[in-house]
Design a protein around this motif. Structure first.
Motif, mmCIF file in Angstrom:
data_model
loop_
_atom_site.group_PDB
_atom_site.id
_atom_site.type_symbol
_atom_site.label_atom_id
_atom_site.label_comp_id
_atom_site.label_asym_id
_atom_site.label_seq_id
_atom_site.Cartn_x
_atom_site.Cartn_y
_atom_site.Cartn_z
ATOM 1 N N ILE A 5 41.194 -0.698 0.040
ATOM 2 C CA ILE A 5 39.791 -0.846 0.408
ATOM 3 C C ILE A 5 39.566 -0.205 1.775
ATOM 4 N N HIS A 6 38.531 0.592 1.882
ATOM 5 C CA HIS A 6 38.195 1.261 3.132
ATOM 6 C C HIS A 6 37.110 0.472 3.849
ATOM 7 N N LEU A 7 37.337 0.196 5.132
ATOM 8 C CA LEU A 7 36.454 -0.689 5.898
ATOM 9 C C LEU A 7 35.737 -0.010 7.051
ATOM 10 N N ASN A 8 35.917 1.272 7.230
ATOM 11 C CA ASN A 8 35.372 1.939 8.415
ATOM 12 C C ASN A 8 33.864 1.753 8.566
ATOM 13 N N HIS A 9 33.144 1.632 7.480
ATOM 14 C CA HIS A 9 31.693 1.474 7.568
ATOM 15 C C HIS A 9 31.270 0.022 7.804
ATOM 16 N N ILE A 10 32.188 -0.938 7.624
ATOM 17 C CA ILE A 10 31.864 -2.357 7.809
ATOM 18 C C ILE A 10 32.335 -2.878 9.161
ATOM 19 N N PRO A 12 32.368 -1.898 12.255
ATOM 20 C CA PRO A 12 31.470 -1.910 13.416
ATOM 21 C C PRO A 12 30.361 -2.976 13.337
ATOM 22 N N LEU A 13 30.173 -3.557 12.163
ATOM 23 C CA LEU A 13 29.090 -4.520 11.954
ATOM 24 C C LEU A 13 29.518 -5.972 12.138
ATOM 25 N N VAL A 14 30.816 -6.210 12.390
ATOM 26 C CA VAL A 14 31.303 -7.591 12.494
ATOM 27 C C VAL A 14 31.903 -7.858 13.868
ATOM 28 N N ASP A 78 35.329 -14.540 8.562
ATOM 29 C CA ASP A 78 34.249 -15.252 9.240
ATOM 30 C C ASP A 78 32.939 -14.942 8.503
ATOM 31 N N LEU A 79 31.903 -15.683 8.817
ATOM 32 C CA LEU A 79 30.640 -15.566 8.082
ATOM 33 C C LEU A 79 30.044 -14.162 8.131
ATOM 34 N N ASP A 80 30.196 -13.471 9.264
ATOM 35 C CA ASP A 80 29.641 -12.117 9.348
ATOM 36 C C ASP A 80 30.365 -11.162 8.403
ATOM 37 N N MET A 81 31.679 -11.256 8.326
ATOM 38 C CA MET A 81 32.430 -10.392 7.415
ATOM 39 C C MET A 81 32.199 -10.807 5.961
ATOM 40 N N GLU A 82 32.136 -12.099 5.711
ATOM 41 C CA GLU A 82 31.843 -12.557 4.342
ATOM 42 C C GLU A 82 30.515 -11.962 3.868
ATOM 43 N N GLN A 84 29.054 -9.222 4.887
ATOM 44 C CA GLN A 84 29.205 -7.784 4.657
ATOM 45 C C GLN A 84 29.946 -7.492 3.349
ATOM 46 N N LEU A 85 31.003 -8.266 3.077
ATOM 47 C CA LEU A 85 31.743 -8.062 1.825
ATOM 48 C C LEU A 85 30.825 -8.287 0.622
ATOM 49 N N ARG A 86 30.051 -9.348 0.673
ATOM 50 C CA ARG A 86 29.122 -9.633 -0.433
ATOM 51 C C ARG A 86 28.044 -8.550 -0.540
#
Length: 173
Positions: A5-10, A12-14, A78-82, A84-86
């Motif tokens: 899974i690539h996370l580079n776009h997520i 910076p948002l958490v 954490d809630l911010d990453m959860e 973003q994943l959703r």
């Protein structure tokens, strides 16, 4: 087959993105295709809490010391990453290989205290794995252990029954 899974776009948002990238000193990285059994050790709390748990560290190193086994780690986001994943439709993944939890053979969930039981449901939901063991077909074995395993009844419906696990495990030898 590459499923990382690539996370580079997520990231910076958490807040605290380092929780989700792995790569700490003494991290085990094994070739996914060269092992027989793939474990993911899940600590049902935040990274900072789970990394302080010695039981998780010991199991991680014991499993990875075996040539035919791979063990990755996963913590509850954490809630911010959860969120973003959703939002992005990304399943919960392991730190080392960044593979979805559903790709593993075994999910070993630490049961450290009762207050984290709802986090087990969050992990299963984010991983796309049905909550109840009776509803699972091809998903990984879901096992639990730790201090709260003395009374596993509150989470028993979510763990794979031992008779099914024994039957599947015998084919790994």
């Amino acid at each position: 087959m590459q499923n990382d899974i690539h996370l580079n776009h997520i990231l910076p948002l958490v807040r605290k993105p380092a929780r989700y990238v792995g790569g700490e000193h003494n991290t085990a990285r094994k070739n996914w295709d060269q092992v027989e059994v793939r474990f993911v050790l899940v600590f049902p709390d935040l990274y900072e809490i789970g990394m302080a748990h010695q039981g998780l560290q010991i199991l991680y190193h014991i499993l990875n010391s075996r040539e035919h086994l791979l063990a990755d780690r996963c913590f509850v986001p954490d809630l911010d990453m959860e969120q973003q994943l959703r939002r992005q439709g990304i399943p919960l993944f392991s730190l080392e290989s960044r593979r979805p939890l559903a790709d593993f053979d075994v999910l070993g969930i630490t049961l450290p205290y009762e207050l984290c039981y709802t986090n087990i449901l969050t992990v299963l939901d984010l991983a796309g794995i049905p909550f109840r063991a009776a509803q699972r077909d091809r998903e990984p074995l879901v096992i639990g252990g730790g201090s709260c395993a003395m009374n596993p009844e509150p989470v028993a419906d979510f763990l794979t029954p031992s008779s099914w696990g024994t039957a599947k495990k015998s084919s790994w030898r």
